[in-house]
Design an enzyme around this catalytic site. Structure first.
Site, mmCIF file in Angstrom:
data_model
loop_
_atom_site.group_PDB
_atom_site.id
_atom_site.type_symbol
_atom_site.label_atom_id
_atom_site.label_comp_id
_atom_site.label_asym_id
_atom_site.label_seq_id
_atom_site.Cartn_x
_atom_site.Cartn_y
_atom_site.Cartn_z
ATOM 1 N NE ARG A 57 -34.381 -17.941 17.957
ATOM 2 C CZ ARG A 57 -35.300 -16.992 18.206
ATOM 3 N NH1 ARG A 57 -35.870 -16.345 17.207
ATOM 4 N NH2 ARG A 57 -35.646 -16.715 19.454
ATOM 5 C CE LYS A 208 -21.782 -33.927 3.853
ATOM 6 N NZ LYS A 208 -23.008 -34.035 3.085
HETATM 7 C C1 LIG Z 1 -24.406 -34.105 3.448
HETATM 8 C C2 LIG Z 1 -25.465 -33.659 2.524
HETATM 9 C C3 LIG Z 1 -26.630 -33.031 2.994
HETATM 10 C C4 LIG Z 1 -26.885 -32.822 4.470
HETATM 11 O O1 LIG Z 1 -25.965 -32.002 5.034
HETATM 12 P P1 LIG Z 1 -25.591 -32.065 6.612
HETATM 13 O O2 LIG Z 1 -24.607 -30.980 6.747
HETATM 14 O O3 LIG Z 1 -25.054 -33.426 6.864
HETATM 15 O O4 LIG Z 1 -26.865 -31.822 7.348
HETATM 16 C C5 LIG Z 1 -27.567 -32.612 2.072
HETATM 17 N N1 LIG Z 1 -27.395 -32.809 0.758
HETATM 18 C C6 LIG Z 1 -26.301 -33.427 0.260
HETATM 19 C C7 LIG Z 1 -26.167 -33.615 -1.197
HETATM 20 C C8 LIG Z 1 -25.310 -33.872 1.128
HETATM 21 O O5 LIG Z 1 -24.236 -34.493 0.646
#
Ligand SMILES: *Cc1c(COP(=O)(O)O)cnc(C)c1O
Length: 394
Positions: A57, A208
């Site tokens: 962790r 992303k």
């Molecule tokens: C997708 C996203 C998140 C959350 O991320 P996860 O990996 O889905 O938990 C937070 N902020 C923005 C701007 C995002 O596009």
């Protein structure tokens, strides 16, 4: 030594100089804990004479490499990674704020970030003001009124790709002394130097652009050591760590970040331009187009405008749904920033649980579409859009 370029860093930074068995790549170290051969080794570790791993962790060699690579890419003093972007957001806020503190967010923040600030944080005595994106007078008013400890902005924002004015935000920060946290998921470290522009901590959903292959969930926080240390302490207590396999996939994804962003920026701009003067399209929102309301800000703070293109079809709800169903290359799915072209209908996919009034307030119209171009050949993406428009395109 001359500073290396971003793509060179993306490939090499963070990878250990001498690898296990002279491997080129950093191995996936699957272990939950780390052994000590002698109690003297334990003592050396406990008294901080040696820096090593102890328990999963608190750290992992594969994860440590990806943290170093990300820090190099953002030119951050320190960084931490998480099991997803929302953990990065929640650990930042809970790690930096305490009961009685106030924060300010904008009304176009990521939906779950808004929910976290409005529904969860108040249970811990932390309250948030939600201000209109771009209304910096209102923001400063709320900051002053409550002595806000933190301002969380995003840039560009979803789905209209509004751009935060980093100069105004950092000026306000100087006057009021809050922590400026910026969720720059839509910008990526390639298209915007968010820390250099005044953010104290930058947050990314690595799901992303950073991961970039639609195959992992991940999150990252980067910034000064003192702030990142507080966020890490919180995470070390509550969990939400990135596992070794995901760290490896992120390391691998990051190596092509430079060339992927280059292609996504090109494809994004080309698709936006194609839609911009299309008879079947009512309006396009892409910060790289001169017609975008924040185009000047985008040019000031960004070097590329990304792979997300938002637009409204000149159709009704049924026509919009037909178009989405007709697309073949663009798959209907939330998320963005990967190599595959995706498309989403914010009204149904993300905001179906909101009332029509709430959706209207947030500007989520029935005909609104958010595309995330992939790295496919742009001619094929445009052909797919045209065939899906069918009769309407003629
Ligand atoms: C997708 C996203 C998140 C959350 O991320 P996860 O990996 O889905 O938990 C937070 N902020 C923005 C701007 C995002 O596009």
């Amino acid at each position: 030594m001359k500073k290396k370029g971003l793509s060179t860093q993306a490939v090499h930074a963070g990878e250990p100089e001498r690898q296990y068995m002279d491997s080129i790549t950093t191995p996936i170290v699957m272990t939950s804990s780390y052994t000590f051969t002698h109690m003297n080794d334990v003592m050396d570790y406990i008294t901080k004479k040696v820096d090593r791993f102890e328990y999963g962790r608190y750290g992992n060699p594969t994860t440590a490499a990806v943290i170093k690579k990300l820090a190099a890419l953002e030119e951050a003093e320190d960084a931490e990674v998480f099991d997803c972007g929302m953990t990065a957001v929640s650990c930042t806020l809970l790690g930096l704020l305490r009961s009685g503190d106030h924060l300010v967010i904008t009304d176009d923040a990521y939906k779950k970030t808004t929910m976290f600030c409005e529904k969860v944080l108040p249970r811990f005595g932390i309250n948030a003001s939600v201000v209109k994106m771009g209304d910096y007078d209102q923001m400063e008013h709320e900051v002053a009124k409550y002595g806000a400890k933190l301002v969380l902005s995003e840039t560009p924002t979803n789905p209209y790709l509004n751009i935060a004015d980093m100069d105004i935000l950092s000026g306000m920060k100087e006057r009021h002394g809050f922590v400026l946290a910026v969720d720059a998921t839509f910008a990526s470290p390639v298209n915007q130097r968010t820390l250099a522009q005044g953010a104290d901590v930058v947050i990314h959903s690595a799901t992303k652009y950073l991961g970039g292959h639609n195959d992992i969930l991940g999150g990252a926080v980067l910034g000064g050591r003192e702030l990142v240390e507080k966020i890490r302490d919180y995470r070390n207590t509550t969990g939400g760590v990135m596992d070794a396999m995901t760290s490896f996939l992120l390391l691998r994804g990051l190596k092509t970040l430079g060339i992927r962003m280059e292609r996504l920026n090109q494809n994004g701009l080309a698709v936006a331009r194609h839609l911009d003067d299309h008879p079947a399209v009512r309006k396009v929102y892409y910060p790289g187009l001169p017609s975008h309301h924040d185009h000047e800000k985008a040019r000031k703070f960004m070097t590329g405008f990304g792979g997300v293109v938002t637009f409204e079809l000149d159709a009704d709800l049924q026509g919009t749904m037909d178009f989405l169903s007709n697309l073949k290359l663009f798959k209907i799915a939330p998320s963005f920033g990967g190599v595959e072209a995706l498309v989403t209908h914010p009204m149904t996919v993300s905001y179906y649980d909101h009332s029509p009034e709430e959706r209207a307030r947030l500007g989520i119209h029935d005909e609104l579409i958010r595309m995330s171009v992939g790295i496919e050949d742009v001619e094929d993406l445009i052909d797919d859009i045209e065939q899906a428009l069918g009769e309407k395109a003629k």
